[in-house]
Motif scaffolding. Structure first.
Motif, mmCIF file in Angstrom:
data_model
loop_
_atom_site.group_PDB
_atom_site.id
_atom_site.type_symbol
_atom_site.label_atom_id
_atom_site.label_comp_id
_atom_site.label_asym_id
_atom_site.label_seq_id
_atom_site.Cartn_x
_atom_site.Cartn_y
_atom_site.Cartn_z
ATOM 1 N N ARG A 78 72.173 -45.682 11.580
ATOM 2 C CA ARG A 78 70.769 -45.263 11.688
ATOM 3 C C ARG A 78 70.644 -43.949 12.467
ATOM 4 O O ARG A 78 69.552 -43.541 12.839
ATOM 5 C CB ARG A 78 69.948 -46.369 12.338
ATOM 6 C CG ARG A 78 69.913 -47.640 11.467
ATOM 7 C CD ARG A 78 69.261 -48.807 12.179
ATOM 8 N NE ARG A 78 67.859 -48.568 12.451
ATOM 9 C CZ ARG A 78 66.854 -48.951 11.678
ATOM 10 N NH1 ARG A 78 67.112 -49.609 10.565
ATOM 11 N NH2 ARG A 78 65.620 -48.697 12.000
ATOM 12 N N THR A 79 71.800 -43.294 12.693
ATOM 13 C CA THR A 79 71.835 -42.060 13.484
ATOM 14 C C THR A 79 72.322 -40.897 12.639
ATOM 15 O O THR A 79 73.410 -40.936 12.078
ATOM 16 C CB THR A 79 72.756 -42.232 14.710
ATOM 17 O OG1 THR A 79 72.237 -43.287 15.523
ATOM 18 C CG2 THR A 79 72.830 -40.956 15.531
ATOM 19 N N LEU A 80 71.501 -39.847 12.580
ATOM 20 C CA LEU A 80 71.869 -38.599 11.932
ATOM 21 C C LEU A 80 72.425 -37.666 12.997
ATOM 22 O O LEU A 80 71.749 -37.379 13.983
ATOM 23 C CB LEU A 80 70.649 -37.941 11.279
ATOM 24 C CG LEU A 80 70.860 -36.515 10.761
ATOM 25 C CD1 LEU A 80 71.811 -36.513 9.560
ATOM 26 C CD2 LEU A 80 69.532 -35.860 10.415
ATOM 27 N N LEU A 81 73.661 -37.203 12.805
ATOM 28 C CA LEU A 81 74.232 -36.176 13.676
ATOM 29 C C LEU A 81 73.998 -34.839 12.984
ATOM 30 O O LEU A 81 74.475 -34.625 11.864
ATOM 31 C CB LEU A 81 75.733 -36.420 13.895
ATOM 32 C CG LEU A 81 76.486 -35.505 14.852
ATOM 33 C CD1 LEU A 81 76.735 -34.124 14.397
ATOM 34 C CD2 LEU A 81 76.020 -35.633 16.263
ATOM 35 N N VAL A 82 73.230 -33.972 13.612
ATOM 36 C CA VAL A 82 72.984 -32.638 13.064
ATOM 37 C C VAL A 82 74.107 -31.729 13.535
ATOM 38 O O VAL A 82 74.309 -31.538 14.731
ATOM 39 C CB VAL A 82 71.607 -32.094 13.486
ATOM 40 C CG1 VAL A 82 71.434 -30.652 13.021
ATOM 41 C CG2 VAL A 82 70.498 -32.983 12.929
ATOM 42 N N TRP A 83 74.842 -31.179 12.570
ATOM 43 C CA TRP A 83 76.021 -30.361 12.846
ATOM 44 C C TRP A 83 75.625 -28.911 13.124
ATOM 45 O O TRP A 83 75.987 -28.346 14.136
ATOM 46 C CB TRP A 83 76.956 -30.445 11.645
ATOM 47 C CG TRP A 83 78.232 -29.697 11.786
ATOM 48 C CD1 TRP A 83 78.471 -28.424 11.367
ATOM 49 C CD2 TRP A 83 79.440 -30.159 12.368
ATOM 50 N NE1 TRP A 83 79.758 -28.072 11.650
ATOM 51 C CE2 TRP A 83 80.381 -29.127 12.266
ATOM 52 C CE3 TRP A 83 79.819 -31.363 12.955
ATOM 53 C CZ2 TRP A 83 81.678 -29.260 12.724
ATOM 54 C CZ3 TRP A 83 81.119 -31.486 13.409
ATOM 55 C CH2 TRP A 83 82.025 -30.445 13.297
ATOM 56 N N GLN A 84 74.913 -28.298 12.190
ATOM 57 C CA GLN A 84 74.498 -26.910 12.359
ATOM 58 C C GLN A 84 73.107 -26.701 11.777
ATOM 59 O O GLN A 84 72.734 -27.342 10.792
ATOM 60 C CB GLN A 84 75.463 -25.945 11.650
ATOM 61 C CG GLN A 84 76.802 -25.822 12.321
ATOM 62 C CD GLN A 84 77.677 -24.743 11.690
ATOM 63 O OE1 GLN A 84 77.727 -24.592 10.474
ATOM 64 N NE2 GLN A 84 78.377 -24.001 12.534
ATOM 65 N N VAL A 85 72.382 -25.769 12.394
ATOM 66 C CA VAL A 85 71.090 -25.310 11.891
ATOM 67 C C VAL A 85 71.141 -23.788 11.929
ATOM 68 O O VAL A 85 71.483 -23.209 12.960
ATOM 69 C CB VAL A 85 69.919 -25.795 12.772
ATOM 70 C CG1 VAL A 85 68.590 -25.260 12.236
ATOM 71 C CG2 VAL A 85 69.891 -27.316 12.879
ATOM 72 N N ALA A 86 70.811 -23.161 10.813
ATOM 73 C CA ALA A 86 70.805 -21.699 10.783
ATOM 74 C C ALA A 86 69.736 -21.210 9.817
ATOM 75 O O ALA A 86 69.466 -21.845 8.802
ATOM 76 C CB ALA A 86 72.174 -21.162 10.364
ATOM 77 N N VAL A 87 69.158 -20.067 10.178
ATOM 78 C CA VAL A 87 68.146 -19.422 9.348
ATOM 79 C C VAL A 87 68.528 -17.958 9.218
ATOM 80 O O VAL A 87 68.913 -17.315 10.202
ATOM 81 C CB VAL A 87 66.734 -19.565 9.980
ATOM 82 C CG1 VAL A 87 65.695 -18.789 9.187
ATOM 83 C CG2 VAL A 87 66.341 -21.035 10.073
ATOM 84 N N ASP A 88 68.413 -17.436 8.008
ATOM 85 C CA ASP A 88 68.675 -16.028 7.754
ATOM 86 C C ASP A 88 67.809 -15.178 8.685
ATOM 87 O O ASP A 88 66.642 -15.500 8.934
ATOM 88 C CB ASP A 88 68.352 -15.722 6.293
ATOM 89 C CG ASP A 88 68.718 -14.325 5.897
ATOM 90 O OD1 ASP A 88 67.811 -13.465 5.908
ATOM 91 O OD2 ASP A 88 69.902 -14.087 5.584
ATOM 92 N N ALA A 89 68.381 -14.086 9.192
ATOM 93 C CA ALA A 89 67.687 -13.247 10.175
ATOM 94 C C ALA A 89 66.311 -12.800 9.685
ATOM 95 O O ALA A 89 65.352 -12.758 10.463
ATOM 96 C CB ALA A 89 68.546 -12.036 10.531
ATOM 97 N N ALA A 90 66.190 -12.485 8.406
ATOM 98 C CA ALA A 90 64.915 -12.010 7.864
ATOM 99 C C ALA A 90 63.851 -13.103 7.802
ATOM 100 O O ALA A 90 62.665 -12.800 7.635
ATOM 101 C CB ALA A 90 65.129 -11.425 6.467
#
Length: 175
Positions: A78-90
């Motif tokens: 029942r646990t989501l491990l978030v590995w990476q979050v990224a957004v394009d610079a623009a």
């Protein structure tokens, strides 16, 4: 904007990545200059094997402009491990990371009963700390913190400790 319209927009920003998105995710991670960059091969595998627990936001032309990679922990289903979050610079500064995270967690709560989110953050990463503490506040959830991986555990040179943020329990999904 109505709540239903906001939900549709958030869902559109939390699309499942496809294998064809792997190269774009690698580029976005590389260009971030803050993430630990994994091999291009690992992003391809992630898009194949963990697409169901990850999210991608697309620009108007369908090209990925942001992503959240994660997995459901095998020993804590029942646990989501978030590995990476990224957004394009623009695309930064528009709430895209928060929308992707909200959409992904809403999807996994409905599909798999996820009610806890975990991630690790280095002490100097204030953007990630803000993203995850504001996520907890929006969802009325508690946040606990503890060092998960101390500096001495990293074999490849100096690395700041990775602090585990555990957010939950999250409220059940609304229908």
């Amino acid at each position: 904007m109505t709540a239903a319209h906001a939900d549709l927009l958030t869902d559109r920003l939390a699309d499942r990545p496809s294998l064809a998105d792997g190269a774009a995710l690698w580029r976005i991670a590389k260009d971030s200059r803050t993430l630990d960059l994994n091999s291009s091969y690992s992003y391809l595998l992630w898009c194949r094997d963990f697409a169901g627990t990850s999210a991608v936001a697309r620009g108007e032309d369908g090209t990925p402009v942001g992503f959240v990679t994660g997995y459901v922990r095998p020993d804590a289903p029942r646990t989501l491990l978030v590995w990476q979050v990224a957004v394009d610079a623009a695309q930064r500064g528009r709430g895209l990371a928060a929308a992707m995270l909200d959409g992904l967690v809403r999807r996994l709560a409905a599909e798999q009963g996820v009610d806890t989110v975990e991630t690790t953050i280095t002490p100097d990463n204030t953007a990630s700390e803000r993203l995850f503490t504001s996520f907890a506040a929006r969802h009325g959830a508690q946040v606990t913190r503890e060092v998960l991986f101390g500096t001495p555990l990293f074999p490849d040179g100096p690395h700041d400790p990775e602090v585990l943020y555990r957010i939950g329990p999250l409220p059940p999904p609304q229908h």
